[in-house]
Design an enzyme around this catalytic site. Structure first.
Site, PDB file in Angstrom:
ATOM      1  N   HIS A 133       0.851  -1.190   0.000  1.00  0.00           N
ATOM      2  CA  HIS A 133       0.000   0.000   0.000  1.00  0.00           C
ATOM      3  C   HIS A 133       0.897   1.255   0.000  1.00  0.00           C
ATOM      4  O   HIS A 133       2.010   1.229   0.519  1.00  0.00           O
ATOM      5  CB  HIS A 133      -0.845  -0.042   1.269  1.00  0.00           C
ATOM      6  CG  HIS A 133      -1.922   0.985   1.347  1.00  0.00           C
ATOM      7  ND1 HIS A 133      -1.676   2.280   1.734  1.00  0.00           N
ATOM      8  CD2 HIS A 133      -3.249   0.917   1.093  1.00  0.00           C
ATOM      9  CE1 HIS A 133      -2.814   2.958   1.720  1.00  0.00           C
ATOM     10  NE2 HIS A 133      -3.785   2.161   1.339  1.00  0.00           N
ATOM     11  N   ASP A 139       2.980  -3.561   8.428  1.00  0.00           N
ATOM     12  CA  ASP A 139       1.720  -2.838   8.294  1.00  0.00           C
ATOM     13  C   ASP A 139       0.602  -3.840   8.594  1.00  0.00           C
ATOM     14  O   ASP A 139       0.352  -4.754   7.814  1.00  0.00           O
ATOM     15  CB  ASP A 139       1.609  -2.287   6.864  1.00  0.00           C
ATOM     16  CG  ASP A 139       0.242  -1.707   6.566  1.00  0.00           C
ATOM     17  OD1 ASP A 139      -0.626  -1.692   7.467  1.00  0.00           O
ATOM     18  OD2 ASP A 139       0.030  -1.280   5.408  1.00  0.00           O
ATOM     19  N   GLN A 167      -4.555  -4.486   7.543  1.00  0.00           N
ATOM     20  CA  GLN A 167      -5.510  -5.487   7.064  1.00  0.00           C
ATOM     21  C   GLN A 167      -5.472  -6.776   7.885  1.00  0.00           C
ATOM     22  O   GLN A 167      -6.322  -7.649   7.693  1.00  0.00           O
ATOM     23  CB  GLN A 167      -5.228  -5.823   5.586  1.00  0.00           C
ATOM     24  CG  GLN A 167      -5.332  -4.653   4.631  1.00  0.00           C
ATOM     25  CD  GLN A 167      -6.753  -4.126   4.499  1.00  0.00           C
ATOM     26  OE1 GLN A 167      -7.728  -4.805   4.803  1.00  0.00           O
ATOM     27  NE2 GLN A 167      -6.887  -2.892   4.034  1.00  0.00           N
ATOM     28  N   LYS A 211     -10.500   0.288  10.709  1.00  0.00           N
ATOM     29  CA  LYS A 211     -10.640  -0.960   9.948  1.00  0.00           C
ATOM     30  C   LYS A 211     -11.007  -2.125  10.864  1.00  0.00           C
ATOM     31  O   LYS A 211     -11.085  -3.271  10.437  1.00  0.00           O
ATOM     32  CB  LYS A 211      -9.345  -1.267   9.195  1.00  0.00           C
ATOM     33  CG  LYS A 211      -9.063  -0.279   8.047  1.00  0.00           C
ATOM     34  CD  LYS A 211      -7.892  -0.752   7.218  1.00  0.00           C
ATOM     35  CE  LYS A 211      -7.239   0.346   6.406  1.00  0.00           C
ATOM     36  NZ  LYS A 211      -8.035   0.861   5.301  1.00  0.00           N
ATOM     37  N   CYS A 214      -4.671   1.882  -3.916  1.00  0.00           N
ATOM     38  CA  CYS A 214      -3.468   2.495  -3.343  1.00  0.00           C
ATOM     39  C   CYS A 214      -2.233   1.616  -3.463  1.00  0.00           C
ATOM     40  O   CYS A 214      -1.203   1.897  -2.856  1.00  0.00           O
ATOM     41  CB  CYS A 214      -3.662   2.897  -1.872  1.00  0.00           C
ATOM     42  SG  CYS A 214      -4.926   4.122  -1.641  1.00  0.00           S
TER      43      CYS A 214
END
Lengths: 397, 141
Positions: A112, A189, A192, A215, A353
């Site tokens: 991303h 990261d 998700q 999220k 993205c």
């Protein structure tokens, strides 16, 4: 699963864009409102009762986050505005001061923008070198490919735990083990992954982890930066101001507080953090493993139904994350998304993205379905019915 | 114009867009229009000579509305002088944004006269107009 808890679902929408943001349960909304209505005050000013309560509730959320990702100490949890800010803080507050010209940072073409761009800027600023770990044909990262990319200049491996287009789960534990044996930092990261799978930062041995509350059922504008204490303690604040210093004088002397406050200058997003705490409670009540299982089952179901349609290409049928990247054959993804919108179905179209992915995948744009705990097989049946149409392009106009 | 006819004009321009494909010619000025609010990405190149639009070409990856609107806009603008072209574009923008407009100059572009009913499509319809305007404005004295 508990659909009545989500006021947004009363609006007759089929919401499949959870990779972008999730809907909020009543509890999250209520705790945010409760703060504004019943104990609005600033944090870290505990001279009056309501302010003390704010402190307690706010710091209690820090502890909830610590427990949720199994960090060693709550001071390793920094509240930020979101995963993007968390990653920028690490790159600019730590790596800018600890890397030098020619040092190599490994990422992939599936990352991303929030994980890729801070390194691009650092490359311009101090001359680090960004290298790409080769992806498999399924766009996945293997330990072997990581090993192949490592040189004696490699200092950092920065990866999404779960990617936001293909939804593959990276073998972070194995990568960390190998990286640390070679004195390489691991930045993850988790935007998700944290909402979907059990993530134990000690077990995975992650150095820095970033993720966002919104999220995972929480409010927008709140995120987390986790770092191992001894590393986080070396992060130079990119924001300085109130709440993070112990003293400053007209001789321009100053002293900064310890962790975690040193990295939270200014009034934090108190209401957002409080709502985030309720989101974690909600997820814990259901159980992260139940959420994983539910979303994985939805993905299997949707992929099998989609494969029965002869006008759909699915690009990631086998990845574990509950994300489906697809196109209706010969139709631009945005036209498909606009057609679905006419049927109250929310999906995302575009490059999501991850603008480098097209170089590996060979496809510029896709539609993305991403599930969360409140999605159902009945919703998927409806989606399939709407996609089973020869006139999607015409009807998108 | 009835909706079926509109739809078939849009689809025809999407399936067989006019002047799609860029050429290597120094007489053209080029602009990239990467729509900031969506994923459309088109390049437009214009050949202007003696205050007149001699030719416009485009290429790129874009949705049905952006692509067809570019195709139609090109056909309407080629051969016009700069002032007339800017007037046409202004009327087109007025139509998309639900302001008063002069429909006499719009030709086939009138097929987008109800695109305002789909607000998420307005930016797509405006993409070619914005791109062409960028170049034409350099020629206004």
């Amino acid at each position: 699963m508990n659909r009545d808890d989500f006021p947004m679902l009363k609006n007759n929408v089929y919401y499949f864009d959870n990779g972008a943001t999730t809907l909020k349960p009543k509890e999250v909304i209520a705790s945010t409102v409760d703060y504004y209505e019943n104990y609005s005050g600033n944090a870290h000013r505990g001279d009056y009762d309501i302010s003390l309560k704010v402190d307690n509730v706010y710091e209690n959320v820090r502890e909830k986050v610590r427990a949720f990702i199994n960090a060693e100490d709550a001071s390793e949890i920094i509240f930020t505005s979101g995963a993007t800010q968390s990653i920028n803080m690490v790159v600019n507050g730590f790596f800018k001061h600890n890397l030098k010209k020619g040092d190599e940072v490994l990422i992939t073409k599936a990352e991303h923008a929030s994980l890729a761009l801070p390194w691009f800027v650092l490359e311009k600023e101090i001359g680090i070198v960004i290298k790409y770990i080769e992806l498999t044909n399924d766009m996945e990262v293997t330990l072997d490919n990581v090993k192949k990319s490592i040189t004696n200049r490699t200092k950092v491996i920065a990866l999404a735990h779960v990617t936001n287009v293909m939804g593959d789960i990276r073998p972070i534990k194995e990568i960390s083990k190998y990286a640390h044996a070679n004195n390489i930092y691991v930045v993850v990261d988790g935007a998700q992954s944290i909402p979907h799978i059990k993530c134990d930062v000690k077990d995975l041995d992650i150095d820095f982890l970033a993720f966002s509350a919104h999220k995972m059922l929480g409010p927008t504008g709140v995120g987390v930066l986790y770092g191992k204490y001894e590393l986080l303690d070396k992060v130079i604040p990119t924001n300085v101001g109130g709440g993070m210093n112990t003293i400053f004088t007209s001789l321009n002397e100053y002293n900064l507080k310890g962790l975690p406050w040193r990295l939270e200058a200014g009034t934090p997003n108190i209401a957002g953090v409080i709502g985030f705490g309720s989101a974690i409670d909600y997820i814990n009540k259901i159980g992260i493993d139940s959420i994983s299982k539910h979303c994985a089952e939805l993905k299997r179901y949707a992929v099998s139904k989609l494969s029965n349609l002869n006008n759909i290409d699915v690009y990631n049928p086998n990845t574990e994350g509950s994300i489906i990247a697809f196109n209706v054959r010969n139709i631009f993804s945005q036209d498909t998304a606009i057609y679905l919108n006419k049927h109250k179905i929310c999906v995302r179209a575009g490059n999501h993205c991850a603008k480098l992915l097209k170089e590996s995948l060979g496809i510029n744009n896709t539609c993305r379905i991403s599930f969360y705990l409140y999605n159902t097989k009945e919703e998927i049946d409806y989606l399939i019915k709407v996609l089973d149409n020869e006139n999607i392009l015409e009807e998108s106009l | 114009m009835d909706n079926n006819l509109k739809r078939s004009i849009i689809l025809e321009n999407y399936s067989n867009p006019f002047n799609k494909g860029l050429i290597d010619d120094p007489n053209y000025e080029k602009v990239n229009m990467n729509n900031e609010s969506c994923i459309d990405n088109i390049d437009i190149m214009i050949n202007i000579d003696n205050n007149t639009i001699k030719d416009i070409r485009f290429d790129g990856e874009a949705c049905a509305i952006s692509t067809s609107a570019t195709s139609i806009m090109l056909k309407e603008l080629i051969g016009k002088n700069i002032k007339d072209a800017l007037y046409i574009i202004e009327q087109y923008e007025n139509m998309i944004e639900e302001r008063k407009y002069d429909d006499a100059v719009l030709g086939e572009a009138i097929v987008y006269n109800e695109i305002y009913k789909q607000p998420n499509r307005k930016k797509c319809a405006l993409l070619p107009a914005n791109g062409i305007k960028k170049i034409l404005k350099n020629y206004v004295i």
